[in-house]
Design an enzyme around this catalytic site. Structure first.
Site, PDB file in Angstrom:
ATOM      1  N   ASP A  19      -5.561  -3.542  -0.942  1.00 51.15           N
ATOM      2  CA  ASP A  19      -7.025  -3.475  -0.849  1.00 51.15           C
ATOM      3  C   ASP A  19      -7.672  -3.947  -2.161  1.00 51.15           C
ATOM      4  OD1 ASP A  19      -5.861  -1.244  -1.995  1.00 51.15           O
ATOM      5  OD2 ASP A  19      -7.201   0.205  -1.053  1.00 51.15           O
ATOM      6  N   LYS A  53       0.883  -1.175   0.000  1.00 54.87           N
ATOM      7  CA  LYS A  53       0.000   0.000   0.000  1.00 54.87           C
ATOM      8  C   LYS A  53       0.919   1.223   0.000  1.00 54.87           C
ATOM      9  CE  LYS A  53      -4.182   1.769   0.432  1.00 54.87           C
ATOM     10  NZ  LYS A  53      -5.158   1.777  -0.665  1.00 54.87           N
TER      11      LYS A  53
END
Ligand code: ATP
Length: 326
Positions: A199, A167
């Protein structure tokens, strides 16, 4: 040479599935020596210490450890045990099997999770009455080590797709460092791979698990994404794992102590049997590891199955069937 195996069943269904796996390992007649150690909630209650020093030493000095589960004391048990074996990589295969009602039967993914740092480094502080912080630790050396392990694992086990989860668009410095380490290893060794934001990856894993092989992850992402994949293949009762260090390793089912079914004799032993197969691979008993996997695969297809998979077999029924299939 006799190999010494530390056996630590722990709490709840650990006390049911670990003995099942030991029975299967013993049936292979490899001359393994099993030494049992105590750990978990019940030890905390009896002795005021969830992981007595002798159990830590047992794991540190054994050739490999088979661990079951710890309940409330999980963090006090498994984190030091991973440290005892010098583990830096947590390997979690999530594979669907014929005969098991899987959401995505095409799933065959191995999560290679960094397991010494990230948000599990244990650095939390109460700054004021209202503010609590957590420090996320990412080092270049640990990132590089997990990248090397993950790429090599993919190559040795015939996986052509490698994905690095991160991320770095938000956690720019920490996951930036993780990503750079993976890029450096890939470029030096000419490995091919894809990067994926963790995600978005969670969604893609559900929609198209067949597009993924080995997924190299920072600590928390690996923990969560592998449990997600457990849901794709038929539940936690199926997922084994290895905590691998340079010379030593600890093997355990991904599931916990399952207090809701503990003592009923219906826990699915598959995850622990497959963990035992990973232990055999680690000790270079590859043929025997394959025999255990084949026997487990046969029983998953033909039954009996435990209630979590929709059957009405007991832990003992499944273990007996695996022993017969061996
Ligand atoms: P812990 O606090 O030890 O993590 P938990 O119940 O929160 O325990 P798990 O032990 O991982 O977490 O169990 C989650 C769910 O999956 C429970 O409903 C449990 O019964 C089920 N489960 C986990 N492992 C198995 C297994 N081997 N066989 C059957 N069901 C299982």
């Amino acid at each position: 040479m006799t190999h010494r195996i530390a056996v630590i069943p722990g709490d709840g269904i650990g006390g049911e599935v670990v003995p099942a796996a030991v029975e299967v390992l013993e049936a292979l007649e490899l001359g393994l020596e099993f030494v049992e150690g105590e750990a978990g909630d019940y030890v905390q209650q009896e002795r005021g210490d969830a992981l007595p020093q002798e159990t830590y030493d047992l794991a540190a000095e054994a050739d490999a450890t088979l661990f079951g589960a710890a309940g409330e004391t999980a963090a006090d048990v498994i984190l030091p045990l991973r440290e005892a074996v010098g583990s830096f990589a947590n390997v979690r295969p999530a594979r669907a099997y014929p005969g098991v009602d899987a959401v995505k039967p095409e799933t065959d993914i191995v999560f290679v999770r960094e397991n010494t740092e990230g948000v599990y480094a244990g650095i939390e502080d109460d700054l004021t009455d209202d503010v609590t912080t957590l420090t996320r630790v990412i080092t270049g050396s640990a990132s590089r080590r997990i990248a090397e392990y993950g790429f090599e694992y993919a190559e040795e086990n015939g996986f052509s797709d490698v994905t690095v989860a991160h991320k770095a668009n938000v956690m720019r410095k920490t996951d930036g460092r993780f990503l750079s380490a993976c890029e450096a290893v890939a470029s030096e060794e000419e490995y091919e791979y894809d990067e994926a934001l963790m995600d978005a990856l969670a969604m893609h894993l559900i929609l198209h698990p067949e597009e993924y092989g080995v997924v190299i992850c920072p600590n928390l992402a690996g923990d969560m994404l592998s449990d997600l994949a457990a849901g794709l293949v038929g539940g936690l009762g199926l997922l084994p794992s290895a905590n691998v260090g340079p010379d030593n390793a600890l093997f355990e089912p991904v599931h916990g102590s399952a207090p809701d079914i503990a003592g009923e004799g219906v826990a699915n032993p598959t995850a622990t049997l497959l963990s035992a197969a990973m232990l055999l691979d680690h000790l270079e008993f590859e043929d025997e590891a394959a025999r255990v996997r084949d026997a487990v695969t046969t029983v998953l297809a033909d039954g009996p199955q435990t209630p979590d998979l929709g059957g009405n077999g007991t832990t003992g029924d499944v273990t007996e069937a695996v022993l017969d299939a061996l």
